[in-house]
Design an enzyme around this catalytic site. Structure first.
Site, PDB file in Angstrom:
ATOM      1  N   LYS A 249       0.832  -1.212   0.000  1.00 29.13           N
ATOM      2  CA  LYS A 249       0.000   0.000   0.000  1.00 29.13           C
ATOM      3  C   LYS A 249       0.858   1.250   0.000  1.00 29.13           C
ATOM      4  O   LYS A 249       0.477   2.275  -0.579  1.00 29.13           O
ATOM      5  CB  LYS A 249      -0.944   0.003   1.199  1.00 29.13           C
TER       6      LYS A 249
ATOM      7  N   LYS B 139      -4.651 -10.630  -6.458  1.00 27.01           N
ATOM      8  CA  LYS B 139      -5.891 -10.915  -5.737  1.00 27.01           C
ATOM      9  C   LYS B 139      -6.976  -9.904  -6.105  1.00 27.01           C
ATOM     10  O   LYS B 139      -6.670  -8.755  -6.463  1.00 27.01           O
ATOM     11  CB  LYS B 139      -5.644 -10.956  -4.216  1.00 27.01           C
TER      12      LYS B 139
ATOM     13  N   LYS C  45     -10.501  -4.306  -3.515  1.00 28.12           N
ATOM     14  CA  LYS C  45     -11.322  -3.097  -3.608  1.00 28.12           C
ATOM     15  C   LYS C  45     -10.552  -1.961  -4.263  1.00 28.12           C
ATOM     16  O   LYS C  45     -11.135  -1.034  -4.814  1.00 28.12           O
ATOM     17  CB  LYS C  45     -11.712  -2.616  -2.211  1.00 28.12           C
TER      18      LYS C  45
HETATM   19  P1  AMP Z   1     -10.681  -5.879   3.372  1.00 32.45           P
HETATM   20  O1  AMP Z   1     -11.403  -5.728   2.083  1.00 32.45           O
HETATM   21  O2  AMP Z   1      -9.224  -5.666   3.213  1.00 32.45           O
HETATM   22  O3  AMP Z   1     -11.310  -5.143   4.507  1.00 32.45           O
HETATM   23  O4  AMP Z   1     -10.809  -7.428   3.722  1.00 32.45           O
HETATM   24  C1  AMP Z   1     -11.844  -7.986   4.491  1.00 32.45           C
HETATM   25  C2  AMP Z   1     -11.747  -9.493   4.556  1.00 32.45           C
HETATM   26  O5  AMP Z   1     -11.843 -10.059   3.250  1.00 32.45           O
HETATM   27  C3  AMP Z   1     -10.428 -10.014   5.138  1.00 32.45           C
HETATM   28  O6  AMP Z   1     -10.681 -11.148   5.940  1.00 32.45           O
HETATM   29  C4  AMP Z   1      -9.638 -10.384   3.917  1.00 32.45           C
HETATM   30  O7  AMP Z   1      -8.698 -11.394   4.186  1.00 32.45           O
HETATM   31  C5  AMP Z   1     -10.725 -10.892   2.982  1.00 32.45           C
HETATM   32  N1  AMP Z   1     -10.343 -10.718   1.580  1.00 32.45           N
HETATM   33  C6  AMP Z   1     -10.097  -9.539   0.933  1.00 32.45           C
HETATM   34  N2  AMP Z   1      -9.772  -9.763  -0.367  1.00 32.45           N
HETATM   35  C7  AMP Z   1      -9.822 -11.108  -0.554  1.00 32.45           C
HETATM   36  C8  AMP Z   1      -9.609 -11.971  -1.681  1.00 32.45           C
HETATM   37  N3  AMP Z   1      -9.283 -11.495  -2.876  1.00 32.45           N
HETATM   38  N4  AMP Z   1      -9.746 -13.310  -1.498  1.00 32.45           N
HETATM   39  C9  AMP Z   1     -10.098 -13.808  -0.282  1.00 32.45           C
HETATM   40  N5  AMP Z   1     -10.316 -13.054   0.812  1.00 32.45           N
HETATM   41  C10 AMP Z   1     -10.184 -11.721   0.700  1.00 32.45           C
END
Ligand code: AMP
Ligand code: TRP
Length: 336
Positions: free
Chosen positions: A113, A199, A202
């Site tokens: 990031k 991956k 967002k």
């Molecule tokens: P965040 O969007 O960073 O707040 O992530 C929230 C949750 O979603 C966390 O538990 C991440 O590990 C999971 N997560 C985010 N992106 C992925 C992805 N591409 N594949 C699997 N899990 C994800």
């Protein structure tokens, strides 16, 4: 013995996508009856990147509503907003003072990031995992269901807990419980639709790279139609040179509820022209009930507010109790 405790959270930055759902929230839902669960919307984490004050509150409510829409059951789980409980910020400060900077500089997510934010890297971005450790340790969580990308942050959380217990507690009476990550094997890392080696995220500038939980059927159809594939006929999970193929088959497997063997057999002779409509249909069918429930929840604001109020009350009692113990162990005088 009571049930083991679970804590997890998602940031209210943009929409939730299939990676968030399959990597995290679906696992919260499936495991929830076994545990006592706390799910928060981590809005303090959301300001580690430039954010829009005009939409932060609405985005936070959207995520809370999506938790309910995805099947979080209030008989087993509480939902709350991180910033409503000030203990999260306070414990972060206390932990900051026992966390070596180089532990934070080693975090992969920070490095990634920081590169993206260029000149504009704030202290909060570096400190992000300490706040996450506070989220988890405040609730004395036994298990933390997350996607694969959070594994390193969980290890750091355990390091902080260990260090705290070692510095300020006796071995017989540690204040902080050691949490375990709960990472599913299947779909722990959902990949981008436009590049199977990255991956789904967002922060990817391309909307075509991800399926959002609130995407209408025509958007899903378009994104799957345009997603990256290859020129090989016959689909397989096992060819390392075909990351997109593996990702799309995995999505189909998880969304359809079929086993890997069933999917491998069903798709081995298919071309993309045959597979894509099948995947699209399965995706739309999975997301439709979530979207309907989401609308229902969003149409009843006072219900959502009551859920969050109740969640906060339950969560705050636990958080404040831990915070007091932490401060006492560190030698603080108690408030008069
Ligand atoms: P965040 O969007 O960073 O707040 O992530 C929230 C949750 O979603 C966390 O538990 C991440 O590990 C999971 N997560 C985010 N992106 C992925 C992805 N591409 N594949 C699997 N899990 C994800
Ligand atoms: N850092 C997590 C992510 O980006 C979100 C998060 C913050 C979290 N606090 C947490 C996840 C506590 C689990 C437990 O996905």
């Amino acid at each position: 013995m009571g049930k083991q405790r679970v804590l997890s959270g998602v940031q209210p930055t943009g929409n939730l996508h299939l990676g968030n759902y399959l990597g995290a929230i679906r696992n919260w839902v499936e495991g929830q009856s076994q545990y006592e669960n706390y799910f928060c919307v981590v809005d303090l984490h959301a300001i580690t990147a430039p954010h829009n004050p005009a939409t932060l509150a609405a985005d936070t409510y959207t995520i809370a509503a999506l938790y309910l829409a995805c099947g979080i059951d209030l008989n087993h789980s509480s939902i709350f907003i991180q910033s409503h409980i000030s203990a999260h910020s306070e414990l972060t400060w206390l932990f900051n003072c026992i966390t070596p900077i180089n532990w934070l500089e080693d975090m992969i997510q920070f490095k990634e990031k920081a590169v993206r934010q260029g000149e504009n890297v704030n202290t909060g971005l570096l400190d992000y995992p300490v706040l996450m450790a506070a989220d988890i340790l405040l609730y004395q969580a036994d298990r933390v269901p997350v996607g694969e990308d959070q594994k390193q942050h969980l290890e750091l959380t355990r390091d902080i807990a260990n260090r705290f217990n070692h510095l300020f507690c006796t071995p017989e009476q540690p204040v902080l419980k050691m949490p375990e990550p709960l990472i599913r094997k299947e779909a722990a890392r959902v990949m981008s639709l436009t590049d199977g080696t990255r991956k789904m995220s967002k922060s990817d500038p391309s909307e075509l790279s991800r399926i959002n939980l609130l995407d209408p059927p025509d958007a899903i159809t378009k994104k799957i139609k345009r997603c990256k594939t290859d020129l090989v006929r016959g689909l397989t999970f096992d060819d390392p040179d075909r990351p997109e193929c593996r990702n799309l088959l995995t999505l189909y497997m998880v969304l359809s509820g079929k086993t890997k063997e069933e999917v491998a057999a069903e798709c081995q002779d298919m071309g993309w022209g045959q597979f894509k409509p099948l995947l699209t249909e399965t995706m739309i069918a999975t997301l439709q009930p979530i979207q309907e429930k989401y609308k229902e929840v969003m149409d009843d604001r006072s219900y959502l507010e009551s859920v969050l109020r109740e969640g906060r009350q339950k969560a705050e009692a636990i958080a404040n109790d831990t915070l007091l113990k932490v401060k006492a162990a560190m030698g603080y005088s108690m408030p008069l």
